[in-house]
Design a protein around this motif. Structure first.
Motif, PDB file in Angstrom:
ATOM      1  N   MET B   1       0.951  -1.131   0.114  1.00  0.00           N
ATOM      2  CA  MET B   1      -0.022   0.006  -0.001  1.00  0.00           C
ATOM      3  C   MET B   1       0.814   1.159  -0.057  1.00  0.00           C
ATOM      4  O   MET B   1       0.975   1.969   0.737  1.00  0.00           O
ATOM      5  N   ASP B  43     -15.260  -8.636   1.906  1.00  0.00           N
ATOM      6  CA  ASP B  43     -14.926  -9.646   3.061  1.00  0.00           C
ATOM      7  C   ASP B  43     -14.157  -8.963   4.518  1.00  0.00           C
ATOM      8  O   ASP B  43     -14.468  -9.742   5.228  1.00  0.00           O
ATOM      9  N   ARG B  44     -13.984  -7.815   4.234  1.00  0.00           N
ATOM     10  CA  ARG B  44     -13.356  -7.160   5.453  1.00  0.00           C
ATOM     11  C   ARG B  44     -14.299  -6.017   6.096  1.00  0.00           C
ATOM     12  O   ARG B  44     -13.941  -5.280   6.720  1.00  0.00           O
ATOM     13  N   LEU B 121      -2.138  -0.491 -16.191  1.00  0.00           N
ATOM     14  CA  LEU B 121      -3.101   0.059 -15.158  1.00  0.00           C
ATOM     15  C   LEU B 121      -2.499   1.049 -14.465  1.00  0.00           C
ATOM     16  O   LEU B 121      -3.144   2.108 -14.101  1.00  0.00           O
ATOM     17  N   ILE B 122      -1.293   0.519 -13.809  1.00  0.00           N
ATOM     18  CA  ILE B 122      -0.807   1.636 -12.718  1.00  0.00           C
ATOM     19  C   ILE B 122      -0.633   3.003 -13.449  1.00  0.00           C
ATOM     20  O   ILE B 122      -0.934   3.727 -12.927  1.00  0.00           O
ATOM     21  N   HIS B 140     -13.039  -4.029 -14.590  1.00  0.00           N
ATOM     22  CA  HIS B 140     -11.733  -4.486 -14.873  1.00  0.00           C
ATOM     23  C   HIS B 140     -12.065  -6.023 -15.217  1.00  0.00           C
ATOM     24  O   HIS B 140     -12.511  -6.674 -14.208  1.00  0.00           O
ATOM     25  N   THR B 142      -9.814  -8.426 -14.764  1.00  0.00           N
ATOM     26  CA  THR B 142      -9.015  -9.190 -14.154  1.00  0.00           C
ATOM     27  C   THR B 142      -9.174  -9.109 -12.641  1.00  0.00           C
ATOM     28  O   THR B 142      -9.140  -8.137 -12.289  1.00  0.00           O
ATOM     29  N   SER B 143      -9.117 -10.317 -12.008  1.00  0.00           N
ATOM     30  CA  SER B 143      -9.388 -10.242 -10.848  1.00  0.00           C
ATOM     31  C   SER B 143      -8.203  -9.466  -9.879  1.00  0.00           C
ATOM     32  O   SER B 143      -6.908  -9.965 -10.353  1.00  0.00           O
ATOM     33  N   GLY B 144      -8.407  -8.847  -8.993  1.00  0.00           N
ATOM     34  CA  GLY B 144      -7.446  -8.269  -8.280  1.00  0.00           C
ATOM     35  C   GLY B 144      -7.106  -6.774  -9.088  1.00  0.00           C
ATOM     36  O   GLY B 144      -6.294  -6.123  -8.099  1.00  0.00           O
ATOM     37  N   ASP B 147      -7.707  -3.859  -6.576  1.00  0.00           N
ATOM     38  CA  ASP B 147      -6.585  -3.741  -5.296  1.00  0.00           C
ATOM     39  C   ASP B 147      -5.342  -3.368  -5.730  1.00  0.00           C
ATOM     40  O   ASP B 147      -4.717  -2.637  -5.175  1.00  0.00           O
ATOM     41  N   LEU B 148      -4.981  -3.485  -7.086  1.00  0.00           N
ATOM     42  CA  LEU B 148      -3.599  -3.065  -7.672  1.00  0.00           C
ATOM     43  C   LEU B 148      -3.996  -1.426  -7.929  1.00  0.00           C
ATOM     44  O   LEU B 148      -3.102  -0.672  -7.456  1.00  0.00           O
ATOM     45  N   HIS B 152      -1.820   1.943  -6.041  1.00  0.00           N
ATOM     46  CA  HIS B 152      -1.139   3.079  -6.712  1.00  0.00           C
ATOM     47  C   HIS B 152      -2.151   4.603  -6.646  1.00  0.00           C
ATOM     48  O   HIS B 152      -1.636   5.431  -7.374  1.00  0.00           O
ATOM     49  N   ASP B 162     -14.403  -6.608 -10.633  1.00  0.00           N
ATOM     50  CA  ASP B 162     -13.084  -7.142 -10.919  1.00  0.00           C
ATOM     51  C   ASP B 162     -13.119  -8.474 -11.406  1.00  0.00           C
ATOM     52  O   ASP B 162     -13.120  -9.285 -10.464  1.00  0.00           O
ATOM     53  N   TRP B 164     -13.460 -12.314 -11.697  1.00  0.00           N
ATOM     54  CA  TRP B 164     -14.445 -13.066 -11.197  1.00  0.00           C
ATOM     55  C   TRP B 164     -14.558 -12.743  -9.475  1.00  0.00           C
ATOM     56  O   TRP B 164     -15.281 -13.380  -8.875  1.00  0.00           O
ATOM     57  N   HIS B 165     -13.838 -11.725  -9.387  1.00  0.00           N
ATOM     58  CA  HIS B 165     -13.513 -11.568  -8.132  1.00  0.00           C
ATOM     59  C   HIS B 165     -14.476 -10.879  -6.853  1.00  0.00           C
ATOM     60  O   HIS B 165     -15.067 -11.604  -6.036  1.00  0.00           O
TER      61      HIS B 165
END
Lengths: 469, 369
Positions: B1, B43-44, B121-122, B140, B142-144, B147-148, B152, B162, B164-165
Motif C-alpha cells: 500500500m 470480505d473485510r 493499469l498503474i 476491469h 482481471t481479478s485483483g 486492489d492493484l 497506486h 474485477d 471473477w472476484h
C-alpha cells in the motif's frame, strides 16, 4: 570460531590464504558433520581437520557453518534476449551471494540455446563476467523450444550441455519426449521436464483451491502436473528397453500427487529423479491472499480464519507451477526428507519491474530466488522441519549426483587437496531481504522485507573469491 | 500500500460536502463510522459498516425521491469512472450517482483511451490521479485489478467489478433491495439461492460475504462445472467461527424448495465454447428459472437478477416480469447505494474531514442543505 582471509577483495581473485577455526563443518558429499577447521592455501583446501568431542566443545551447528559450495540445477539467467531482467554476470553474482558455486542455466533465452553457437556465447559471457561460479548450461530439447523437432542434441552435448530441457514450457508431444529420452540417453544426458498439461493450465492463475476460488483466480489444477509426470514415467519405462542410459528428471515438482508417482517409480527402479523449490515447500497459495506464514506454520485452521497481513494479489507470488496449498507444500518437504526429491533448485526466475507491476493475471511467472534459497531452507531447519544435513545435501550432494551421472567432474566436498569450493554461513545472524540487498537484477521476491536466518559470509568457488559479506 | 500513506491522504484537499453538518436520521447509527478508504470487496467490511451503508442508502433514496434529485455533497470532487469492460447498467448507475452528488465526473472507457495503446493499469491510475480524480470507480476483467489500483492511488478506489472476484456495490444493492422487500427487513434464516454460473461470478462472490453476514440461509446452485471450488469454500467457512456458512448443490429442486429469494446469474455464451456445458438448450432446460421451478419456492419468494439478462436461458421472460421480480428495484436502488458509497468513501479519502468519518451519518435533510 574465526575466519581469517588474506588478500581478499576482488571477486574472482584466487584465495591466497584462508583459515577457518572452530566452525561446524557439514559435508554431505563425505557424509560427515561436526566441529572442524579448514585451511586454504593458494586456492586449495590444504587442511580439513575434524575436531573430536573434547577439542570441538562449544562449537555448535547454530553458529558458523562451513559447507561445500551449493549447486543449483535450475536457474534462468535471461542472457541472451532478456538482459533487462538478468545477465549471466548479474546472475552469477546473485548465485555467489546465495552460496552457490555451480549453477545450471535453462535454455529458454531469446534465441533459445538450441545450437552450439548460442551455447558458446552463453559460456563466453560467464568467462568474461570474472565470476568463479561455474556455469553449466542445458541445451534446448527441441528447436526453438517449440516442441516440434529435436534440437542439435549431439552438437550441444559436444559443446558441454549438461542435459536437455524445454523448461518454461512442457514437452507437449509424447513422441518428442520419447525420442528425446532415447537420443539424450544415447549421449549420456538427462532430459529435464517441466511437467505441465497446457490444456489444463490455459489461463490459469493460481493453484486450484480455496484461495483461487475466493479471489476469483482461474484454478491451476494438481492434475496439470501429475498427469504429465505419469505420462513421462510411462514413456521412460518404454524407452529403457531400447536405451538403458535414458534418464528423466522432473524439475520443480509441486504436488503430493506428482511426488508420489516419482516415489513409486523410484521404488520400482526407474532411473528418474526430481527436484523441489524452496518456495514450493515453504510458501503456500495463502500468501496470495495476504498470509505470510511459512507453510509449516499453517495449522489445521482453514485459510478463511487465518491472518492476512499483506495485500492480496502480490504478483511476486505468481510462479509456474503455482504456489500450492499447505498439504502439497508439506509433501515437497516430505519428498526431500525421504529422498524422493533428489535436490532443491531455486528456479531463479528474475523479471523486470515492468513485467510484474501489472494485474496478477497478466504478470510474468517466476520468483527471483537464488539469494534467498538457503535462508528459506534454514527457516525450515530452525523450525525443526528439516535436518541441517539434509538441507545442505539437497543443495550439494543431491544435485551433484545428478550432474556426475551426466559426466560432470565437480563437487568433491570438503576434502584436502581439492580446489576450495565452500560457503561460510553464520547461522546466528539474520539478514533483511531488500531490493538493494539482492545482487540479481530481478527484485521479484515475495520475501522482500523479511528477515531470513543464516547470513552468507563468504563464498569460495574453484579456489577463488565469489562473494564476501 | 505504497500510495496509502496517511500523510498523503491528509494533505488532500478537503471535500466541501463534508463541511456541511449532517444530522443523523436513525439513532442506531451512533458510533459506527466508515473506516475504509477504498471499497474493494465486502470480505473485510463489518456488519455494522454494512448497516451504515444501508442507512446512508436510505437517505440517498429519499434524495432521489425529490423533484430535483441533486445534492452538493461531492461538489468539487473529481470522480473518474474507469471501465475496462463493456457495461451499461453499472457505468450509468455510477455516473448518475456521482452527478446526483454534484461530483465532477469523468468517464473513461478503456477502448477509447491510451489503454488501447498498451498503457499499464498503474500508469493509467497515476494519470487519472494527476488529472485531479479523488475517487476512481474501476471495472476491469482481471481479478485483483481494483486492489492493484488502490495500491497506486492516493484517493479512494471503488471497485465496480474485477474479474471473477468482487462486485461489492452490486452485493450491497442486492442486500438493500432484499431488506426493503423481505417482510420485516430481516434476512436471518431466509433461504436465498444464487442460481447459475457461480464460478465466473463476482456478484456471487461478493454476495457470499454480505448475505451470510446478514444471517441468510445461503445456497449456491449450479451445474458442477460452473461451481468448481465452491464446495471447498463452503466446507472451509463451516469450520470457521465468524464466517457465514452456505451450502452448495447442483440439485436445483433441493435448492429452490421453500426458497425465500432466488437470484439468477447471467450465463455467458463463451462457457459453451470452453466445454463447461453441453448446450444453452440443456442449461435452460435444467437450470433456467421457469415459472414451474419458481413454484417450488415459497409463495412470496422474490426473484432477482444482477443483469443483463439472457431471457429464456437463465431466466424465463415470465419470471423476469413476474410481480415477485424485484429486478427493476435492483436497478433503481443501485443508484442510491452507489451515491451512499461515493459519499462514505469521500469522507475517508480526506483524513480529518467531516462527514461519514466524523460521526453520525445519513440525513436526507442535511444532504439537502
Amino acid at each position: 570460531m574465526g575466519v581469517t582471509i588474506d588478500g581478499s577483495g576482488a571477486i574472482g581473485r584466487r584465495i591466497a590464504d584462508l583459515e577457518i577455526s572452530r566452525a561446524w563443518l557439514v559435508d554431505p558429499i563425505a557424509d560427515r558433520e561436526g566441529p572442524g577447521e579448514i585451511v586454504v592455501h593458494d586456492g586449495r583446501l590444504e587442511a580439513v581437520t575434524w575436531l573430536d568431542a573434547a577439542e570441538g566443545a562449544g562449537v555448535e551447528p547454530g553458529g558458523v557453518i562451513v559447507v561445500p559450495g551449493f549447486i543449483d540445477l535450475h536457474v534462468h539467467l535471461r542472457e541472451p534476449g532478456f538482459e533487462d531482467a538478468e545477465t549471466v554476470a548479474s546472475g552469477l553474482a546473485a548465485a555467489a551471494h546465495g552460496g552457490f558455486t555451480t549453477v545450471c542455466a535453462m535454455p529458454n533465452t531469446e534465441p533459445a540455446i538450441d545450437d552450439a553457437g548460442i551455447f558458446g556465447r552463453v559460456l563466453a559471457a560467464a568467462g568474461s563476467s570474472g565470476s568463479p561460479v561455474e556455469l553449466l548450461v542445458y541445451g534446448a530439447l527441441t528447436v526453438g523450444r517449440r516442441g516440434e523437432s529435436l534440437a542439435a542434441l549431439g552438437e550441444l552435448s559436444d559443446a558441454g550441455a549438461i542435459g536437455f530441457s524445454d523448461d518454461g514450457a512442457p514437452i507437449r508431444s509424447a513422441t518428442i519426449l520419447r525420442n528425446g529420452l532415447l537420443y539424450a540417453g544415447m549421449l549420456g544426458r538427462p532430459v529435464v521436464d517441466h511437467a505441465e498439461d497446457p490444456a489444463l493450465t490455459e489461463g490459469a492463475e493460481a493453484n486450484e483451491g480455496l484461495v483461487a476460488t475466493v479471489l476469483g483466480l482461474k484454478g491451476w489444477p494438481v492434475a496439470a502436473e501429475s498427469g504429465p509426470v505419469g505420462r513421462g514415467l510411462a514413456i521412460l519405462a518404454d524407452v529403457l528397453r531400447d536405451e538403458p542410459r535414458a534418464r528423466l528428471h522432473f524439475t520443480h515438482l509441486s504436488t503430493a500427487a506428482a511426488l508420489d508417482l516419482v516415489r513409486r517409480a523410484k521404488a520400482a527402479g526407474l532411473p528418474v529423479s526430481c527436484d523441489v523449490t524452496p518456495h514450493h515447500l515453504a510458501l503456500t497459495d495463502e500468501w496470495i491472499a495476504g498470509s505470510r506464514a511459512w507453510a509449516w506454520q499453517s495449522d489445521a485452521d482453514p485459510w478463511l480464519g487465518a491472518a492476512r497481513v499483506a495485500g492480496p494479489y502480490d504478483t511476486s507470488l505468481r510462479v509456474n507451477p503455482p504456489l500450492r496449498d499447505r498439504f502439497d507444500a508439506a509433501a515437497c518437504l516430505a519428498a526431500l526428507l525421504d529422498g524422493t526429491a533428489d535436490a532443491v533448485v531455486t528456479d531463479h526466475a528474475p523479471h523486470t519491474r515492468v513485467d510484474k507491476a501489472v494485474e496478477f493475471g497478466l504478470a510474468a511467472n517466476g520468483i527471483s530466488g537464488i539469494e534467498t534459497a538457503i535462508g528459506v531452507l534454514l527457516a525450515a531447519v530452525d523450525a525443526d522441519r528439516l535436518p541441517l544435513r539434509r538441507a545442505i545435501a539437497a543443495l550439494t550432494s543431491g544435485p551433484a549426483a545428478i550432474l556426475r551421472a551426466a559426466g560432470w567432474p565437480g563437487a568433491r566436498g570438503l576434502v584436502e587437496g581439492a580446489p576450495a569450493d565452500l560457503v561460510v554461513i553464520d547461522r546466528s545472524e539474520t539478514w533483511l531481504v531488500e531490493a538493494a540487498s539482492l545482487r540479481s537484477k530481478g527484485k521479484n521476491s515475495p520475501l522482500l522485507g523479511r528477515e531470513l536466518p543464516g547470513r552468507v559470509l563468504l563464498t569460495v568457488a574453484d579456489g577463488r573469491l565469489a562473494y564476501e559479506a | 500500500m505504497t500510495a496509502a500513506s496517511p500523510d498523503r491522504a491528509a494533505s488532500a484537499p478537503v471535500a466541501t460536502a463534508h463541511q456541511v453538518p449532517l444530522v443523523d436520521a436513525e439513532p442506531a447509527s451512533q458510533g459506527t463510522t466508515w473506516a475504509h478508504r477504498h471499497l474493494l470487496d465486502l470480505d473485510r467490511v463489518t456488519w455494522p459498516e454494512i448497516e451504515l451503508v444501508m442507512r446512508t442508502t436510505q437517505a440517498m433514496k429519499e434524495v432521489l425521491g425529490r423533484p430535483i434529485a441533486r445534492v452538493p455533497a461531492l461538489r468539487g470532487s473529481g470522480v473518474t469512472i474507469l471501465f475496462y469492460e463493456a457495461s451499461t447498467r453499472t457505468r450509468v448507475s455510477f455516473e448518475v450517482a456521482a452527478k446526483n452528488l454534484s461530483a465532477d465526473v469523468v468517464n473513461i472507457a478503456a477502448a477509447s483511451s491510451s489503454v488501447s495503446k498498451g498503457e499499464s493499469l498503474i500508469d493509467t491510475i497515476r494519470t487519472v490521479e494527476a488529472l485531479g480524480a479523488r475517487m476512481i470507480v474501476i471495472r476491469h476483467p482481471t481479478s485483483g485489478a481494483a486492489d492493484l489500483a488502490a495500491e497506486h492511488f492516493s484517493g479512494s478506489i471503488l471497485n465496480g467489478g474485477d474479474g471473477w472476484h468482487a462486485h461489492p456495490s452490486q452485493a450491497l444493492l442486492d442486500l438493500f433491495t432484499l431488506r426493503e422487500r423481505v417482510p420485516g427487513g430481516d434476512l436471518h434464516g431466509r433461504k436465498i439461492v444464487i442460481l447459475g454460473d457461480v464460478l465466473h461470478s463476482r456478484v456471487a462472490r461478493s454476495n457470499i460475504w454480505s448475505l451470510t453476514a446478514a444471517g441468510a440461509d445461503l445456497w449456491l446452485c449450479a451445474p458442477a462445472t460452473l461451481m468448481r471450488g465452491f464446495e471447498r469454500w463452503a466446507a472451509a467457512s463451516a469450520g470457521v467461527p465468524g464466517h457465514g456458512r452456505f451450502q452448495v448443490t447442483s440439485d436445483i429442486g433441493a435448492a429452490l424448495r421453500d426458497a425465500d429469494v432466488i437470484m439468477a446469474l447471467r450465463l455467458q455464451r463463451e462457457r459453451m465454447a470452453a466445454g463447461l456445458l453441453p448446450s444453452l438448450r440443456e442449461y435452460a432446460a435444467r437450470y433456467g428459472l421457469t415459472l414451474e421451478r419458481l413454484a417450488l419456492a415459497r409463495p412470496d419468494a422474490l426473484v432477482m437478477h444482477p443483469g443483463p439478462m439472457n431471457e429464456g436461458i437463465e431466466i424465463a421472460p415470465e419470471v423476469a416480469d413476474h410481480p415477485r421480480s424485484v429486478i427493476t428495484d435492483q436497478v433503481t436502488n443501485g443508484v442510491a447505494v452507489r451515491m451512499a458509497l461515493l459519499y462514505l468513501l469521500a469522507g475517508t479519502g480526506v483524513a480529518g474531514a467531516g462527514g461519514a468519518a466524523a460521526g453520525p451519518t445519513g440525513a436526507a435533510e442535511a444532504l439537502g442543505g
